[in-house]
Design an enzyme around this catalytic site. Structure first.
Site, short mmCIF file in Angstrom:
data_model
loop_
_atom_site.label_atom_id
_atom_site.label_comp_id
_atom_site.label_asym_id
_atom_site.label_seq_id
_atom_site.Cartn_x
_atom_site.Cartn_y
_atom_site.Cartn_z
N CYS A 148 0.84 -1.21 0.00
CA CYS A 148 0.00 0.00 0.00
C CYS A 148 0.87 1.26 0.00
O CYS A 148 1.38 1.66 1.04
CB CYS A 148 -0.94 -0.02 1.21
SG CYS A 148 -2.01 1.43 1.29
N CYS A 151 -0.49 4.22 2.01
CA CYS A 151 -0.32 4.04 3.45
C CYS A 151 1.14 4.25 3.86
O CYS A 151 1.43 4.94 4.83
CB CYS A 151 -0.72 2.63 3.87
SG CYS A 151 -2.24 2.04 3.15
N ASP A 152 2.05 3.63 3.15
CA ASP A 152 3.44 3.55 3.63
C ASP A 152 4.43 4.44 2.88
O ASP A 152 5.51 4.72 3.39
CB ASP A 152 3.91 2.09 3.56
CG ASP A 152 3.11 1.20 4.50
OD1 ASP A 152 2.58 1.73 5.49
OD2 ASP A 152 2.99 -0.01 4.23
C1 LIG Z 1 0.54 -3.51 4.73
C2 LIG Z 1 -0.65 -2.59 4.82
C3 LIG Z 1 -0.49 -1.34 5.38
C4 LIG Z 1 -1.59 -0.48 5.45
N1 LIG Z 1 -1.40 0.75 6.02
C5 LIG Z 1 -2.45 1.62 6.09
C6 LIG Z 1 -2.28 2.93 6.63
O1 LIG Z 1 -1.18 3.31 7.03
N2 LIG Z 1 -3.37 3.73 6.69
C7 LIG Z 1 -4.61 3.34 6.22
O2 LIG Z 1 -5.57 4.12 6.31
N3 LIG Z 1 -4.79 2.12 5.68
C8 LIG Z 1 -3.76 1.26 5.59
N4 LIG Z 1 -3.91 0.02 5.01
C9 LIG Z 1 -5.24 -0.32 4.47
C10 LIG Z 1 -6.17 -0.74 5.62
O3 LIG Z 1 -5.53 -1.71 6.40
C11 LIG Z 1 -7.48 -1.29 5.07
O4 LIG Z 1 -8.09 -0.32 4.25
C12 LIG Z 1 -8.45 -1.63 6.22
O5 LIG Z 1 -7.86 -2.55 7.12
C13 LIG Z 1 -9.74 -2.23 5.68
O6 LIG Z 1 -10.53 -2.53 6.78
P1 LIG Z 1 -11.73 -3.59 6.73
O7 LIG Z 1 -12.34 -3.56 8.08
O8 LIG Z 1 -12.57 -3.33 5.56
O9 LIG Z 1 -11.06 -5.02 6.45
P2 LIG Z 1 -9.81 -5.82 7.02
O10 LIG Z 1 -8.89 -4.96 7.78
O11 LIG Z 1 -9.29 -6.56 5.84
O12 LIG Z 1 -10.48 -6.89 8.04
C14 LIG Z 1 -11.31 -7.93 7.59
C15 LIG Z 1 -11.41 -9.03 8.63
O13 LIG Z 1 -12.40 -10.00 8.23
C16 LIG Z 1 -11.93 -11.32 8.52
N5 LIG Z 1 -12.59 -12.33 7.66
C17 LIG Z 1 -12.53 -12.46 6.31
N6 LIG Z 1 -13.26 -13.52 5.90
C18 LIG Z 1 -13.80 -14.09 7.02
C19 LIG Z 1 -14.65 -15.23 7.25
N7 LIG Z 1 -15.11 -16.02 6.27
N8 LIG Z 1 -15.01 -15.54 8.52
C20 LIG Z 1 -14.59 -14.76 9.56
N9 LIG Z 1 -13.78 -13.66 9.39
C21 LIG Z 1 -13.39 -13.34 8.14
C22 LIG Z 1 -10.42 -11.20 8.20
O14 LIG Z 1 -9.70 -12.23 8.82
C23 LIG Z 1 -10.10 -9.82 8.79
O15 LIG Z 1 -9.75 -9.89 10.15
C24 LIG Z 1 -2.85 -0.89 4.95
C25 LIG Z 1 -3.02 -2.16 4.40
C26 LIG Z 1 -1.93 -3.01 4.33
C27 LIG Z 1 -2.11 -4.39 3.75
#
Ligand SMILES: Cc1cc2nc3c(=O)[nH]c(=O)nc-3n(C[C@H](O)[C@H](O)[C@H](O)COP(=O)(O)OP(=O)(O)OC[C@H]3O[C@@H](n4cnc5c(N)ncnc54)[C@H](O)[C@@H]3O)c2cc1C
Length: 374
Positions: A148, A151-152
């Site tokens: 990302c 992000c980084d």
């Molecule tokens: C390396 C990295 C660095 C990042 N740094 C930043 C940053 O600095 N700033 C920023 O704003 N954003 C950053 N992001 C982006 C940010 O992390 C995402 O936009 C955010 O986490 C999305 O949130 P979410 O709740 O939609 O999903 P996620 O964070 O993806 O969480 C989804 C959850 O659902 C669970 N899940 C999936 N399928 C199932 C199932 N069948 N049964 C039960 N559980 C399930 C997963 O295990 C997970 O825990 C970064 C992303 C990455 C990969």
């Protein structure tokens, strides 16, 4: 062993920023949400808390002027959701049945019945699967390897440094172009001799003097030290088979994202990649009572703060739906829990059995005149 049956008004899947924000709002509204999240699994790359659990410094989440570590931020989200009484269940959901309400979710030990469902199962960045790429301490993920740039990219470790972006699609061009704001030089490493990216994105990247392309080449390995992070990559020319060590301070893997939507295939509307389709004015999916928030329905912004924002919307949408109030559906209709439709001009309500009646407020005799004088 018999499965335990749980009946809830609001069930949330996922404990990333979207799911936990939905839980905070639903719990404060006394809806007693049940949040189900996958357990930590190194092979499937899941960690309760979602994607931010695999990163280090988060500098752009509002409210933390000095930045905060990703896992620490998610710990704060979780504590806030717990404070208002969110119930947590750590297990995989293996199957869902959304054909009628209450919806049914199946895990190894439970059948969960849900009046409303909030899907916040996120997305996973696609990785190369090469040595050095895994999360610290197994590799340099979070210490020079990222998926990302938004992000980084601005982190001190990448400023005025030589960086490598892997990929040849729109995401790779976007990431490379963004990184040139901070980096000294950005090298795009691509397996083929031409890009898959759209013409406009390609031309933007070709015009950028800080971007150079390394064609017909794969990254075989990422090197570094725990102190300095990434120091270089092993490149492999796929035409000549020649390998070289290429010094760089960071590797951005930009080969796409995969939304976690396998479970919902054939039941919920998705785009061609698999992102869930939601309404422009709400987080409603095509099934009334099922809402989606965060990265699982967002292929564009993919940030923690946007995920949290749509998590809040999902909880408010579920609350409205349970209160028998209309919620905007993707096709423009508004629909209530009883299956009533509100016409686009808001003047009429059509019941589930086809009857139509007025949605206009009843005006008492005499009131109309006095209102029009105001
Ligand atoms: C390396 C990295 C660095 C990042 N740094 C930043 C940053 O600095 N700033 C920023 O704003 N954003 C950053 N992001 C982006 C940010 O992390 C995402 O936009 C955010 O986490 C999305 O949130 P979410 O709740 O939609 O999903 P996620 O964070 O993806 O969480 C989804 C959850 O659902 C669970 N899940 C999936 N399928 C199932 C199932 N069948 N049964 C039960 N559980 C399930 C997963 O295990 C997970 O825990 C970064 C992303 C990455 C990969």
């Amino acid at each position: 062993m018999d499965k335990q049956t749980l009946k809830r008004d609001v069930v949330i899947i996922g404990s990333g920023p979207a799911g936990l924000t939905a839980a905070i709002y639903a719990a404060r509204a006394n809806l007693n949400p049940l949040l189900i999240d996958a357990p930590a699994d190194a092979e499937k790359q899941t960690t309760p808390g979602g994607q931010l659990m695999i990163t280090t410094e988060v500098e752009n989440y509002p409210g933390f002027p000095q930045g905060i570590q990703g896992p620490a931020l998610m710990e704060e989200f979780r504590k806030q959701a717990e404070r208002f009484g969110t119930e947590f269940l750590e297990t995989w959901i293996t199957e869902v049945d959304l054909t009628e309400r209450p919806f049914l979710l199946y895990t190894a030990g439970h059948t969960v019945s849900a009046q409303t469902l909030i899907i916040a199962s996120g997305a996973s960045a696609k990785w190369l699967g090469i040595p050095g790429e895994a999360k610290v301490p197994y590799g340099f993920g979070g210490n020079g390897v990222s998926a990302c740039a938004t992000c980084d990219g601005p982190l001190p470790a990448f400023r005025n440094k030589t960086l490598v972006v892997v990929g040849g699609g729109d995401t790779a061009m976007e990431e490379a172009t963004f990184l040139t704001r901070y980096a000294k030089k950005v090298y795009v490493v691509h397996r083929r001799d031409k890009l898959r990216a759209s013409k406009i994105m390609q031309e933007k990247a070709f015009r950028n003097e800080k971007i150079e392309f390394i064609w017909n080449t794969a990254v075989d390995e990422i090197f570094g030290t725990p102190e300095d992070g990434v120091t270089g990559v092993k490149l492999h020319n796929l035409q000549t088979n020649e390998t070289t060590i290429f010094p760089c301070a960071g590797v951005f893997v930009a080969i796409g994202h995969k939304p976690n939507t396998e479970l919902f295939k054939g039941q919920l509307e998705m785009d061609e990649v698999g992102y869930l389709k939601t309404s422009g004015h709400s987080t409603a999916t095509n099934i009334p009572g099922v809402f989606a928030c965060g990265d699982v329905q967002d292929s564009v912004y993919r940030q923690a703060v946007t995920a949290a924002g749509t998590g809040c919307m999902s909880a408010l949408d579920a609350e409205r739906f349970l209160d028998h109030l209309p919620v905007a559906m993707p096709d423009g209709d508004e629909i209530t829990i009883e299956g009533e439709h509100i016409t686009p001009d808001h003047k009429a309500i059509i019941t589930a059995d086809g009857h139509m009646f007025s949605n206009e407020p009843e005006v008492a005799v005499g009131e109309e005149q006095s209102q029009s004088r105001e």
